[in-house]
Scaffold this motif. Sequence first.
Motif, PDB file in Angstrom:
ATOM      1  N   ASP A 134      11.202  12.739  -4.474  1.00 45.31           N
ATOM      2  CA  ASP A 134      10.784  12.842  -3.094  1.00 45.31           C
ATOM      3  C   ASP A 134      10.931  14.336  -2.826  1.00 45.31           C
ATOM      4  OD1 ASP A 134      10.514  12.918  -0.501  1.00 45.31           O
ATOM      5  OD2 ASP A 134      12.101  11.831   0.056  1.00 45.31           O
ATOM      6  N   LYS A 137       4.793  -1.283  -7.512  1.00 48.69           N
ATOM      7  CA  LYS A 137       5.718  -0.710  -6.680  1.00 48.69           C
ATOM      8  C   LYS A 137       4.869  -0.087  -5.482  1.00 48.69           C
ATOM      9  CE  LYS A 137       9.116   1.461  -8.737  1.00 48.69           C
ATOM     10  NZ  LYS A 137      10.123   2.316  -9.469  1.00 48.69           N
ATOM     11  N   GLU A 161      -2.893   4.205   6.242  1.00 46.78           N
ATOM     12  CA  GLU A 161      -3.723   5.199   4.948  1.00 46.78           C
ATOM     13  C   GLU A 161      -2.904   4.699   3.656  1.00 46.78           C
ATOM     14  OE1 GLU A 161      -5.587   9.003   7.590  1.00 46.78           O
ATOM     15  OE2 GLU A 161      -3.746   9.111   6.298  1.00 46.78           O
ATOM     16  N   THR A 200      -2.868   4.668  -0.701  1.00 47.62           N
ATOM     17  CA  THR A 200      -3.594   4.992  -2.129  1.00 47.62           C
ATOM     18  C   THR A 200      -3.080   3.926  -3.002  1.00 47.62           C
ATOM     19  OG1 THR A 200      -3.818   7.394  -1.567  1.00 47.62           O
ATOM     20  CG2 THR A 200      -3.964   6.804  -3.833  1.00 47.62           C
ATOM     21  N   TYR A 252       4.342  13.013 -13.771  1.00 51.05           N
ATOM     22  CA  TYR A 252       3.838  11.601 -13.934  1.00 51.05           C
ATOM     23  C   TYR A 252       4.671  10.532 -14.141  1.00 51.05           C
ATOM     24  CZ  TYR A 252      -0.662  14.397 -14.787  1.00 51.05           C
ATOM     25  OH  TYR A 252      -1.564  15.362 -14.899  1.00 51.05           O
ATOM     26  N   PHE A 311      -6.866  13.521  -0.735  1.00 51.74           N
ATOM     27  CA  PHE A 311      -8.358  13.103  -1.120  1.00 51.74           C
ATOM     28  C   PHE A 311      -9.330  13.452  -0.036  1.00 51.74           C
ATOM     29  CE2 PHE A 311     -11.657   9.716  -1.009  1.00 51.74           C
ATOM     30  CZ  PHE A 311     -12.248   9.982  -2.180  1.00 51.74           C
ATOM     31  N   ASN A 312      -8.973  12.994   1.257  1.00 49.85           N
ATOM     32  CA  ASN A 312      -9.822  13.283   2.346  1.00 49.85           C
ATOM     33  C   ASN A 312     -10.300  14.686   2.469  1.00 49.85           C
ATOM     34  OD1 ASN A 312     -11.287  11.536   3.830  1.00 49.85           O
ATOM     35  ND2 ASN A 312      -9.761  10.985   5.334  1.00 49.85           N
ATOM     36  N   SER A 319       9.625  15.692  -0.072  1.00 51.62           N
ATOM     37  CA  SER A 319       9.865  16.072   1.384  1.00 51.62           C
ATOM     38  C   SER A 319      10.783  16.742   1.629  1.00 51.62           C
ATOM     39  CB  SER A 319       9.408  14.622   2.123  1.00 51.62           C
ATOM     40  OG  SER A 319      10.614  13.965   1.987  1.00 51.62           O
ATOM     41  N   GLU A 361       0.868   4.914   4.147  1.00 57.99           N
ATOM     42  CA  GLU A 361       1.510   5.656   5.373  1.00 57.99           C
ATOM     43  C   GLU A 361       0.982   4.963   6.537  1.00 57.99           C
ATOM     44  OE1 GLU A 361       0.739   9.831   5.502  1.00 57.99           O
ATOM     45  OE2 GLU A 361       2.175  10.318   7.022  1.00 57.99           O
ATOM     46  N   PHE A 406       0.624   1.233  -8.410  1.00 66.50           N
ATOM     47  CA  PHE A 406       1.503   2.006  -7.469  1.00 66.50           C
ATOM     48  C   PHE A 406       0.752   2.198  -6.199  1.00 66.50           C
ATOM     49  CE2 PHE A 406       3.515   5.617  -5.282  1.00 66.50           C
ATOM     50  CZ  PHE A 406       4.698   5.277  -5.411  1.00 66.50           C
ATOM     51  N   ARG A 435     -10.346  17.061   0.061  1.00 65.84           N
ATOM     52  CA  ARG A 435     -11.248  17.652  -0.978  1.00 65.84           C
ATOM     53  C   ARG A 435     -12.392  16.663  -1.127  1.00 65.84           C
ATOM     54  NH1 ARG A 435      -9.503  14.366  -5.251  1.00 65.84           N
ATOM     55  NH2 ARG A 435      -7.097  13.829  -4.651  1.00 65.84           N
ATOM     56  N   ARG A 436     -12.567  15.595  -0.501  1.00 62.51           N
ATOM     57  CA  ARG A 436     -13.642  14.550  -0.566  1.00 62.51           C
ATOM     58  C   ARG A 436     -15.252  15.154  -0.740  1.00 62.51           C
ATOM     59  NH1 ARG A 436     -15.052   9.582   3.143  1.00 62.51           N
ATOM     60  NH2 ARG A 436     -15.943   8.171   1.414  1.00 62.51           N
ATOM     61  N   LYS A 454      11.270   6.162  -9.421  1.00 64.09           N
ATOM     62  CA  LYS A 454      11.439   6.096  -8.005  1.00 64.09           C
ATOM     63  C   LYS A 454      12.089   4.749  -7.483  1.00 64.09           C
ATOM     64  CE  LYS A 454       8.067   7.729  -5.175  1.00 64.09           C
ATOM     65  NZ  LYS A 454       7.086   8.220  -4.262  1.00 64.09           N
ATOM     66  N   GLU A 482       0.794   4.325  -2.422  1.00 65.90           N
ATOM     67  CA  GLU A 482       1.717   5.008  -1.244  1.00 65.90           C
ATOM     68  C   GLU A 482       0.773   4.521   0.054  1.00 65.90           C
ATOM     69  OE1 GLU A 482       2.448   9.703  -1.642  1.00 65.90           O
ATOM     70  OE2 GLU A 482       0.787   9.259  -0.678  1.00 65.90           O
ATOM     71  N   ASP A 515       6.390   8.140 -10.140  1.00 66.46           N
ATOM     72  CA  ASP A 515       6.043   6.797  -9.720  1.00 66.46           C
ATOM     73  C   ASP A 515       6.879   5.613 -10.115  1.00 66.46           C
ATOM     74  OD1 ASP A 515       4.464   7.748  -7.613  1.00 66.46           O
ATOM     75  OD2 ASP A 515       2.530   6.992  -8.663  1.00 66.46           O
ATOM     76  N   SER A 573      -0.045  13.125   2.326  1.00 64.47           N
ATOM     77  CA  SER A 573      -0.248  11.947   1.407  1.00 64.47           C
ATOM     78  C   SER A 573      -1.227  12.078   0.308  1.00 64.47           C
ATOM     79  CB  SER A 573      -0.560  10.675   2.393  1.00 64.47           C
ATOM     80  OG  SER A 573      -1.567  10.680   2.820  1.00 64.47           O
ATOM     81  N   ARG A 574      -1.338  11.099  -0.437  1.00 61.85           N
ATOM     82  CA  ARG A 574      -2.540  11.201  -1.312  1.00 61.85           C
ATOM     83  C   ARG A 574      -3.680  11.047  -1.047  1.00 61.85           C
ATOM     84  NH1 ARG A 574       0.516   7.938  -6.573  1.00 61.85           N
ATOM     85  NH2 ARG A 574       2.353   9.204  -6.382  1.00 61.85           N
ATOM     86  N   PHE A 575      -3.733  10.146  -0.035  1.00 59.41           N
ATOM     87  CA  PHE A 575      -5.096   9.716   0.960  1.00 59.41           C
ATOM     88  C   PHE A 575      -5.563  11.039   1.836  1.00 59.41           C
ATOM     89  CE2 PHE A 575      -7.371   8.363   4.685  1.00 59.41           C
ATOM     90  CZ  PHE A 575      -7.941   7.117   4.269  1.00 59.41           C
ATOM     91  N   GLU A 576      -4.663  11.620   2.347  1.00 58.07           N
ATOM     92  CA  GLU A 576      -4.937  12.897   2.901  1.00 58.07           C
ATOM     93  C   GLU A 576      -5.461  14.214   2.138  1.00 58.07           C
ATOM     94  OE1 GLU A 576      -1.830  12.655   6.558  1.00 58.07           O
ATOM     95  OE2 GLU A 576      -0.989  13.576   4.727  1.00 58.07           O
ATOM     96  N   ARG A 587      11.149   6.373   4.730  1.00 57.69           N
ATOM     97  CA  ARG A 587      10.505   5.934   3.524  1.00 57.69           C
ATOM     98  C   ARG A 587      11.302   4.452   3.052  1.00 57.69           C
ATOM     99  NH1 ARG A 587       7.729  10.516   1.294  1.00 57.69           N
ATOM    100  NH2 ARG A 587       7.596  11.904   3.056  1.00 57.69           N
ATOM    101  N   TYR A 645      -8.651   4.430  -2.271  1.00 56.79           N
ATOM    102  CA  TYR A 645      -8.079   5.094  -0.917  1.00 56.79           C
ATOM    103  C   TYR A 645      -8.494   4.093  -0.001  1.00 56.79           C
ATOM    104  CZ  TYR A 645      -7.738   9.138  -3.758  1.00 56.79           C
ATOM    105  OH  TYR A 645      -7.387  10.132  -4.665  1.00 56.79           O
ATOM    106  N   TYR A 679     -18.803  13.806  -1.855  1.00 56.30           N
ATOM    107  CA  TYR A 679     -19.863  12.687  -2.083  1.00 56.30           C
ATOM    108  C   TYR A 679     -20.622  12.967  -3.184  1.00 56.30           C
ATOM    109  CZ  TYR A 679     -17.824  10.187   2.092  1.00 56.30           C
ATOM    110  OH  TYR A 679     -16.882   9.507   2.712  1.00 56.30           O
TER     111      TYR A 679
END
Lengths: 765, 151
Positions: free
Chosen positions: A729, B126, B24, B26, A468, A747-748, A731, B15, B11, A750-751, A474, B13, A471, A742-745, B135, B96, A753
């Motif tokens: 990091d 950030k 995309e 977040t 936690y 989320f997508n 990666s 991409e 924050f 396990r999304r 870094k 992120e 962020d 990514s966090r977006f991916e 990155r 998102y 509705y």
Amino acid sequence: MRNRANIFYSLIVLCVSGTSLWAQNKFAQLDMELPTPNSYRNASGGPGHAYYQQQADYKMDIRIDDKTQRLSGEEVITYRNNSPDRLEFLWLQLDQNLFKPDSDSKLIRVERMEDFRSIKSLTRRNFEYDGGFKVESVEETSGRAMKYFINKTMMRIDPVKPLEPGQSISFKIKWWYHINDRSKVGGRSGLEYFEEDKNYLYTIAQFFPRMCVYNDVEGWQNKQFLGAGEFALPFGDYEVKITVPEDHIVGATGELQNASQVLSSQQRDRMKQAMNSDQPVMIVTQAEAEENEKEQSTGNKTWVFKAKNVRDFAFASSRKFIWDAQGVDIGSKRVLAMSYFPKEGNPLWERYSTKLVAHTIKTYSKYTIDYPYPVAISVHTNRIGMEYPMICFNGGRPEKDGTYSEGTKYGMWGVIIHEVGHNFFPMIINSDERQWTWMDEGLNTFVQYLTEQEWERDYPSRRGPARYIVDYMKGDPNNIAPIMTNSESLFQFGNNAYGKPATALNILRETVMGRELFDYAFKTYCERWKFKHPTPADFFRTMEEASAVDLDWFWRGWFFTTDHVDIALSSVKHYQLNTHNPEVEKAFQKKQDDEQVPFIKTERNKKDIPQTVNERDANIDDFYAKRDVYEVDALDKKEYEEFKKKLSAEELELLNKNQHYYEVSFENIGGLVMPLIVKANFADGSQETIRIPAEIWRKRHDQVSKVFVFDQEVVSLELDPLLETADTDLSNNYWPTRSIPSRFELFNERRNYENPMQRQKRLQE
Amino acid sequence: MSFAHSYYFAFAEIEYKPTEKRIEATLTASIHEMEDVFKSKKLVKKHLEGMSHSKENLKKIEAELGADFYLVLNGEKVLLKLLDFECTLEGKINFYLYRDEIVLPKEASFLVFKTLMKAYENQQNKASLIIGDHRQTIVFLKNSEKQKINL
């Protein structure tokens, strides 16, 4: 990459003088940064043989005027000079002067016109309110006026004669101020007005002129209260009379002295039941409190409290209070855990608050010191969380319809654990908050995390787990400050003073030291400094001395710099020993050669050149062309037998093991040196985790390598597999390289509705 | 003390996927702080956790977020679309966002990230930008709310 090598490798020592010097700094001892040990604070991190601290005892008469929301008081302070020094003057804190119209806290606020684009924001900007102290008199106990001078949030009193070592002085101060409405001007304490029933709820703290700390570290504490750095005060005994409307219920630091005058016989009976109960017992029920709200009586009642060996005093008062209590065993003592809350706090507060208080003092007692006071109180007020000895004010309010979100519940749980936990840091282990916020907030947030995890399995703690803090840590370090920064100069208060130190301690406990060593050392620090004034150096030194672990590199990196953790698993080379067995080695060589990717010309020439000269003319190929380089002959076998005869039994056994050697290189990108935790995954599904201490970086900080020996071939390697080092990091933590979604991916993927209730409905259909 | 403000970075992120010409992102912030701002703008009455994820609400939030978090490409403001949002039990809210048919110019790509800065004096933000293996992490302060993307 696979290599084949001989048994013996030459070792190339990578030692560049400049790099070595730099690396040395990461592991250099903190001698230059920490104050020199002395007779007041010793090199072990404990109080020295000449350690002293001052004593300030208070007798106060306090009155709340519910009609004007004015607080007035008269106090007699008896101050004992236990120092070896003669004191020409005395300094007191006037924290309430933060609410004076010309206070520095307002003047130093950086503003831009674009911050005030709406009428509302300008109205807020221009709101004038004088909530500062009105000091009416400062007198000797004989009634003779004393000379004093107010310097913003501090007041100097000049005694007629300097106070010599061992001497005491008593004096009287009379004052009053307007109680601040927290919804309008903010503040850690103040009043909350309930429009519907036209009642006030007062949470009163930092409300009287209080003696500053005088000690061996900085003499008189001399830093003004600017709003962020809280306070540190000397310990003392308090006797406080609080006069409030007669229908008010009062909770305060200390033990109630006149229950027979302020409580009904039924309430006193309920108190006795509560003391013997392990479940909360209602002292004032909701129905009784609601009835009480209607009265608005005009008479007054005086509640008397006494508290021994506390560093401050606070109280709460309202006719709206519901009140419950239960007993909890701490060591050989029975402590009364209590909560005071208006009906607006229910149903959450009646269900959880007092149980959380009891759980918190019990769990903290396990990790720190036994809770020493007779009561521990949680008072409900909207939004804020603020701590004082034995009493704290906490948010977490349900909706008006009695429902509440899961976030509100966890927020309320967290804030109660946190604020009750502050009894230990800094109310008892009395560090200087005005200098070092992390010493109380950071240590407290760490034990809060431990306490939350004992309240509910996998409790979603907001701070503590290493991942936690990533962020925050870094990237560009220029706009964050080291933990070792004064409270008023921190960027990102919460992350810097709460989150990062709590995470650092969690990493020490789980990854660097281990639970046993850490817990013992941490408890030692708490025992050494309970009812005393520790400094950062005392903490750093005790943790090392009590564990026999040199942590200077850790304090240096995590507390004195803004470096972050980013360690990359940069390369992996696979080796196996040359067995010298021609049957094995020549077969291996053939396999390697067969697997070679053919040159492009080979394939094309097969078609374009139907026959070469040597394919047409049998006389061209000689011995070299005709021999089978992969054939094992008698000489090969003989040489192998001779080779084996030269080996010892142990060497022969090693040779026959057919082990796999992996030379793994690590690159330190972020700057913080940390242990290397490497997990190897094998073809048969088994795994092995190797933990290497941070000292592997001691000679070179930017790049190191390590050889791992396994009986099986490795299919993949992971660095920091349990995310315990705050690596920013991920990666570059895998071999072979792994793509991190990514966090977006994520989320997508396990999304869903449906909300949980819709899902439940579908399940029931 | 707890529950005080200026406790978190917001924050992001972000991409960029060049082959799909898609961004995309977040955006993560404290629920507590975001809720205060949304309440002041009457976007939410009670708690963000209980807010409906209706198209209408998402549009309102998208517009609110877009005022303080957007790209500037070749001098033009490029807003991101809100796919959805999610509250975590650890007290954070994730928004998102995405945008298709985007080409990031090499020399003239900027990110503006001033979320919560008007509401909180000491707010810092950030962003981590990712394009393939590259990155970049950028800090946004009150006086540097617009930063160049160097990827």
